[in-house]
Design a protein around this motif. Structure first.
Motif, short mmCIF file in Angstrom:
data_model
loop_
_atom_site.label_atom_id
_atom_site.label_comp_id
_atom_site.label_asym_id
_atom_site.label_seq_id
_atom_site.Cartn_x
_atom_site.Cartn_y
_atom_site.Cartn_z
N GLY A 173 0.85 -1.18 0.00
CA GLY A 173 0.00 0.00 0.00
C GLY A 173 0.88 1.22 0.00
N VAL A 174 0.29 2.40 0.19
CA VAL A 174 1.05 3.65 0.09
C VAL A 174 0.70 4.57 1.25
CG1 VAL A 174 -0.69 4.62 -1.48
CG2 VAL A 174 1.61 5.59 -1.44
N LEU A 175 1.72 5.21 1.81
CA LEU A 175 1.56 6.18 2.90
C LEU A 175 1.92 7.56 2.36
CD1 LEU A 175 1.17 6.95 5.93
CD2 LEU A 175 3.61 6.48 6.22
N PHE A 176 0.95 8.48 2.37
CA PHE A 176 1.19 9.83 1.90
C PHE A 176 1.61 10.75 3.04
CE2 PHE A 176 -0.87 8.63 -1.99
CZ PHE A 176 -0.35 9.49 -2.94
N GLY A 177 2.61 11.59 2.74
CA GLY A 177 2.98 12.67 3.63
C GLY A 177 2.99 13.97 2.84
N VAL A 178 3.16 15.07 3.54
CA VAL A 178 3.16 16.37 2.87
C VAL A 178 4.49 16.65 2.20
CG1 VAL A 178 2.93 18.86 3.22
CG2 VAL A 178 1.38 17.28 4.40
N GLY A 179 5.59 16.41 2.92
CA GLY A 179 6.91 16.68 2.37
C GLY A 179 7.83 15.50 2.56
N ASP A 180 8.87 15.41 1.73
CA ASP A 180 9.84 14.31 1.76
C ASP A 180 11.18 14.87 2.22
OD1 ASP A 180 11.74 12.33 1.20
OD2 ASP A 180 10.75 11.69 -0.64
N ALA A 181 11.68 14.34 3.35
CA ALA A 181 12.92 14.85 3.91
C ALA A 181 14.10 14.69 2.97
CB ALA A 181 13.23 14.14 5.23
N GLY A 190 6.84 20.75 -14.94
CA GLY A 190 5.48 21.27 -14.80
C GLY A 190 5.50 22.51 -13.95
N ALA A 191 4.34 23.12 -13.78
CA ALA A 191 4.26 24.38 -13.05
C ALA A 191 4.43 24.20 -11.55
CB ALA A 191 2.91 25.04 -13.34
N GLY A 192 4.23 22.98 -11.05
CA GLY A 192 4.35 22.75 -9.63
C GLY A 192 3.10 23.15 -8.88
N ALA A 193 3.16 23.03 -7.56
CA ALA A 193 2.01 23.32 -6.70
C ALA A 193 2.52 23.64 -5.31
CB ALA A 193 1.07 22.12 -6.66
N PRO A 194 1.69 24.24 -4.46
CA PRO A 194 2.11 24.49 -3.07
C PRO A 194 2.37 23.16 -2.35
CG PRO A 194 0.12 25.73 -3.61
CD PRO A 194 0.34 24.76 -4.73
N LEU A 195 3.32 23.17 -1.43
CA LEU A 195 3.63 21.97 -0.66
C LEU A 195 2.83 22.03 0.64
CD1 LEU A 195 5.42 19.45 -0.79
CD2 LEU A 195 7.14 20.71 0.51
N ASN A 196 1.63 21.47 0.63
CA ASN A 196 0.73 21.53 1.78
C ASN A 196 -0.18 20.30 1.79
OD1 ASN A 196 -1.31 22.03 -0.14
ND2 ASN A 196 -1.09 24.24 0.06
N PRO A 248 14.71 17.07 -3.10
CA PRO A 248 15.22 18.43 -3.32
C PRO A 248 14.08 19.44 -3.28
CG PRO A 248 15.08 17.25 -5.40
CD PRO A 248 14.77 16.24 -4.32
N GLU A 249 14.40 20.65 -2.88
CA GLU A 249 13.39 21.69 -2.83
C GLU A 249 13.12 22.23 -4.24
OE1 GLU A 249 14.30 24.76 -0.09
OE2 GLU A 249 14.50 23.42 1.63
N GLY A 250 11.86 22.48 -4.51
CA GLY A 250 11.48 23.08 -5.78
C GLY A 250 11.43 24.59 -5.66
N PRO A 251 10.91 25.28 -6.64
CA PRO A 251 10.77 26.73 -6.59
C PRO A 251 9.95 27.16 -5.38
CG PRO A 251 10.27 25.89 -8.78
CD PRO A 251 10.38 24.69 -7.89
N LYS A 252 10.29 28.30 -4.80
CA LYS A 252 9.59 28.76 -3.59
C LYS A 252 8.09 28.91 -3.81
CE LYS A 252 13.44 31.16 -1.36
NZ LYS A 252 13.95 32.46 -0.84
N GLU A 253 7.70 29.33 -5.00
CA GLU A 253 6.28 29.56 -5.24
C GLU A 253 5.53 28.26 -5.55
OE1 GLU A 253 8.47 29.90 -9.11
OE2 GLU A 253 8.77 30.57 -7.03
N ALA A 254 6.24 27.17 -5.86
CA ALA A 254 5.58 25.91 -6.21
C ALA A 254 6.52 24.74 -5.90
CB ALA A 254 5.19 25.90 -7.68
N PRO A 255 6.78 24.48 -4.61
CA PRO A 255 7.79 23.48 -4.24
C PRO A 255 7.39 22.04 -4.50
CG PRO A 255 6.71 24.35 -2.29
CD PRO A 255 6.24 25.18 -3.44
N ALA A 256 6.08 21.75 -4.65
CA ALA A 256 5.66 20.38 -4.93
C ALA A 256 5.72 20.12 -6.42
CB ALA A 256 4.25 20.14 -4.41
#
Length: 307
Positions: A101-109, A127-133, A112-120
């Protein structure tokens, strides 16, 4: 009161240790526990360890060299687009016979960090990315569930009389447009055991998944969930809980974790029969299929009577 089940939490170094030892793998595979979280330190807020392995790669290894052990891989949309996550999840379900199965979290330790405006997802530059929340992670979980169901297992009919191998008109687009834009369908069929179990990690109430319709989350781990995580060396919590994830620290070995798990199982935790699907082990019903109104990806097949 029903006795809680026991699960294990393995951080990066433990994945390296476990996969390098046949003796540890044999002990792990024989434990009557509910599941193990592979790479729990990716999503629980821990600092990255000096060494680790990718959760899905370890899952594929365990699926091939063990018979009974069940596991959750830890993922987030920080590094991976949900379409790629869905492909891994579906592949593991086939490889493991539904033990995964799969366990979802918000961020992965470890990501690498993405752009500040769209880190996910934006960090991959594809792609354009999305907020990390939590909302982005929840949208990714919804996408994974829909994609895994977009090619129903029972659409594979293998009818020798008509020559129709797959009822291709039942393969559908998911048509998702939220944090991610996905038409679908997935390029792999659903496993015989159905859609994979989707869990969520919530250390605090702020990390909890959003409450909304079509909720794919079936299990919440962490202090804000029904399955708390307990550090190795601590006592299990009191009160009525569904289960406990016993998590080893970086200075503790897999052998120590298994020793304690065996002791807890002999002292009040409910054993879970080894083998079989993760969904059956947790007594979870199959999720509802995609609506009949979903847009077909292919036309209805026509008989090939000469095959």
């Amino acid at each position: 009161m029903t006795a809680p089940y026991l699960a294990l939490g393995l951080a990066g170094p433990h994945l390296v240790e476990l996969t390098a030892s046949r003796a540890l793998l044999s002990r792990w595979d024989a434990l009557p526990i509910a599941f193990s979280v592979l790479g729990i330190d990716r999503v629980d807020g821990s600092a990255p360890a000096p060494v680790t392995l990718a959760s899905s790669a370890v899952g594929a290894t365990l699926a091939g060299i063990t018979k009974y052990g069940r596991f959750l891989i830890a993922v987030t949309p920080q590094r991976d687009h949900p379409y790629n996550i869905a492909r891994r999840v579906a592949s593991l379900a086939h490889l493991s016979g539904g033990r995964s199965g799969v366990l979802f979290g918000v961020g992965d330790a470890y990501a690498p960090e993405g752009p500040k405006e769209a880190p996910a997802w934006g960090g991959a530059g594809l792609g354009a990315g999305a907020p990390l929340n939590p909302q982005t992670a929840f949208d990714a979980a919804q996408a994974v569930r829909a994609l895994e169901q977009s090619w129903p297992h029972d659409s594979i009919v293998g009818n020798r009389v008509t020559g129709i191998l797959v009822e291709s008109n039942r393969i559908v687009h998911v048509d998702i447009d939220n944090s991610f834009s996905i038409a679908g369908p997935l390029n792999a069929p659903e496993a015989a055991t159905g859609a994979s179990v989707i869990a969520w990690y919530a250390a605090t109430v702020a990390d909890a998944p959003p409450e909304r319709g079509n909720d794919p989350i079936e299990l919440v781990l962490g202090a804000a969930g029904s399955v708390p995580v307990v550090a190795l060396g601590k006592e299990p919590p009191a009160g009525e809980i569904a289960g406990v994830v016993l998590r080893a620290g970086l200075g503790q070995s897999v052998g120590e974790l298994l020793d304690t798990a065996e002791r807890w199982l002999a002292d009040g935790f409910a054993p879970v029969a080894v083998g079989g699907s993760l969904r059956a082990a947790l007594d979870l019903s199959r999720p509802a299929p995609l609506p009949l109104t979903a847009r077909a990806a292919f036309p209805s097949p026509k008989p090939h009577v000469h095959l």
